[in-house]
Design a protein around this motif. Sequence first.
Motif, mmCIF file in Angstrom:
data_model
loop_
_atom_site.group_PDB
_atom_site.id
_atom_site.type_symbol
_atom_site.label_atom_id
_atom_site.label_comp_id
_atom_site.label_asym_id
_atom_site.label_seq_id
_atom_site.Cartn_x
_atom_site.Cartn_y
_atom_site.Cartn_z
ATOM 1 N N TRP A 231 0.813 -1.216 0.000
ATOM 2 C CA TRP A 231 0.000 0.000 0.000
ATOM 3 C C TRP A 231 0.847 1.267 0.000
ATOM 4 C CZ3 TRP A 231 -4.964 0.328 -1.121
ATOM 5 C CH2 TRP A 231 -5.731 -0.837 -1.043
ATOM 6 N N ALA A 329 -12.088 -4.573 -3.397
ATOM 7 C CA ALA A 329 -11.755 -4.377 -4.805
ATOM 8 C C ALA A 329 -12.997 -4.262 -5.676
ATOM 9 C CB ALA A 329 -10.865 -5.514 -5.291
ATOM 10 N N ARG A 354 -8.119 -2.308 -7.002
ATOM 11 C CA ARG A 354 -6.822 -2.620 -6.390
ATOM 12 C C ARG A 354 -5.785 -1.692 -7.021
ATOM 13 N NH1 ARG A 354 -4.907 -5.355 -2.325
ATOM 14 N NH2 ARG A 354 -3.557 -6.808 -3.438
ATOM 15 N N SER A 537 -5.158 -14.570 -2.470
ATOM 16 C CA SER A 537 -5.286 -13.263 -3.107
ATOM 17 C C SER A 537 -4.432 -13.145 -4.360
ATOM 18 C CB SER A 537 -4.904 -12.166 -2.115
ATOM 19 O OG SER A 537 -3.564 -12.335 -1.688
ATOM 20 N N ASP A 541 -5.303 -10.874 -7.826
ATOM 21 C CA ASP A 541 -4.397 -9.890 -8.403
ATOM 22 C C ASP A 541 -3.976 -10.275 -9.823
ATOM 23 O OD1 ASP A 541 -4.582 -8.524 -6.049
ATOM 24 O OD2 ASP A 541 -2.561 -8.970 -5.346
ATOM 25 N N LEU A 609 -12.413 -7.282 -9.367
ATOM 26 C CA LEU A 609 -11.636 -6.047 -9.310
ATOM 27 C C LEU A 609 -12.423 -4.805 -9.674
ATOM 28 C CD1 LEU A 609 -8.348 -7.372 -10.968
ATOM 29 C CD2 LEU A 609 -8.830 -7.090 -8.533
ATOM 30 N N SER A 616 -8.245 2.477 -10.562
ATOM 31 C CA SER A 616 -8.290 2.125 -9.140
ATOM 32 C C SER A 616 -7.690 3.212 -8.258
ATOM 33 C CB SER A 616 -7.556 0.801 -8.907
ATOM 34 O OG SER A 616 -8.246 -0.266 -9.504
#
Length: 663
Positions: A231, A329, A354, A537, A541, A609, A616
């Motif tokens: 992040w 997301a 994301r 996850s 992604d 997503l 995003s």
Amino acid sequence: MGAVLVAAVLAQAVAALLPHVSLLVAATAVSLAAECVLYRWQPGMVSLFAKSHADVTVRHVLRDLLLVVGLLRLGEQHRETQYAPLVAALLAFYGLHCAVQAVSVLVRRTRTLPVVTRNIDARALRLSPAPPVLLRRAGHRLLVFGLPATAGLTGTAVTDDTRCAAAGVALSLVLALAGLVVLLLRLLPGRRPADEQEVLDWFDAWLAEYRPTVGLYFSGGVSSAYQAGMWLEPLAALDARPVIILRERFMVPKIAATDIPIVCLPKVPTLMRLEHSTLQVLIHPSNSGKTSQVLRIPTIKHAFVNHGESDKLSSCNPYAKAYDEVWVAGPAARERYALAEVGVEDKDVVEIGRPQLDAVRPYAGPPAGRPVTVLYAPTWEGWDGNPGNTSVIAAGENLVRALLADPGVRLLYKPHPLTGSVDPRAGAADRRIRALIHAANRSRTPAPSAELVRLTVELDRLTTAGFRPAADAAERMLVRPVPSPGRAEAVARVTAAWEEAYWASLPDGGHRVIADARPSLYACFNVADLLISDVSSVITDFLASGKPYAVANTGDLPEPAFRTAFPTVAAATVLTPDAAGVPALLDAVRHPEKDELAAARAELKLRLLGPAQPASQERFGAAVRALCAAALEHRARTAGPVPAELPGQRRTRSRPAGVTTRA
């Protein structure tokens, strides 16, 4: 090695009582060598001895005592008076050792500040480099400072000349006294760092000057730093004044390179000082026991952003209802929370996409004229013991063998950092997989190119703070306190060049175990043609790329039930533990006309997503602005009497375009 040390001490005792010079000297030498090996390579054994009340001081005193007993037994009668001053000096040395340790503790306490920072100019706190590591570690110090005394006593046992022992003990006394003086100087008023109140006043002044608005709050273990790391770039790209709030001192140097100010607040009273700051929103990439402490601050709004989304129960944890909002997301995560019925209300779920995945390149067609690059990125075994959590144990070796058997495949193996931390079988399987890959690579493992070496050095220079290995937290606050202008852009430029050189350094068909931070997972996505993973996850992604992926089914569920239980598997090829489906999977990657799941992946990508527009990062920024506005509104309402509202009543607010609140 612990057994060798015990045996050496017993042999030394026997030699001292017999007496036997050769055995005494040999046992003493082996004992000292074993101590060095323990401290260098087996710290766990050192801790075990300490828990058994046989710490380094006890062992060293026993070693020298046995030498003295041996000397008395070897010497003529009535020679005790000759050794009395020697024994007294030896006792004085151990007294000095205890004094040095006590002063070392005092120095450490003066250097243990209530606030630890990075990327902030803290020179006003009168910080200084840490004392030599030898003076801070009792075991290492006693081994070094006590070595002359032990060697001198041993020399006297061989030569029967007390001058050897006298010289050795005298040198040990001088070393211990010098160490004590060095540490005592650190306690002088002008040499100490700022005291606790000065540091807290400085921190309040920094908060008032910097005026942070958005922060990332993180607490966890050493191996969990990657959860915060994902992040950092989205946070830095916000039009805000960001800050990173940590709770563990050891985590400060673990956070990846960033220009964002980092503040570590270990104690709750210090943490509570944020209540009167300008901080409006904290985002939380993980849950921890210390999260509840910061949630008590009423002036800050809290959003749970998670460190990845999957079909695991951890992606809809009941703890999430403690936050003001849960940022996910896409629609699938919203549905996941609704079905789980864990207390998270739909109005508090915000879809932001994301933002980390904006750098993931989309599918550009099948590999042509080059090997198929397969990324095998299994997750770890988890805490619940479910055999379906990770494929490493039941299917990992079979999958790797099947991939290595195809000469047109280049395998990238990137295991989860926590693999083997709970189930030893997972760690053992991981080691066997690495061995298979290394064996397949023996004839095609090139040395790093000169360009890659140069870029590695440059990237390390830009992304590491330049800490000395022996630096403590206070000293680290002095090293590069404020990032230089343009550093972030330089890091991005050199990282891109490093990744290009790294992938170019791999020969065609050369496999690689990727266990370091570089290259990143998303960099691996960009070069991979196919992902094989578990329910994690990583799947979500990877869908940003639109490329084919497969999931190993190592649980007890039949394939239809497996797909129903885990919606993220809907567009995947499901592989059994025997890896029988690998050849057909590779054929579909090479020939897209045989890929029957392309449309399903596109649909699933939208569900997991969210839409591609707005981007995003834009949706993330909009969510931050909306929650900041809510925080300011809450402060305004609670600043004075509000007779029109009940205590705790929530007011509906509008949201900017691009932030989805309903499915």
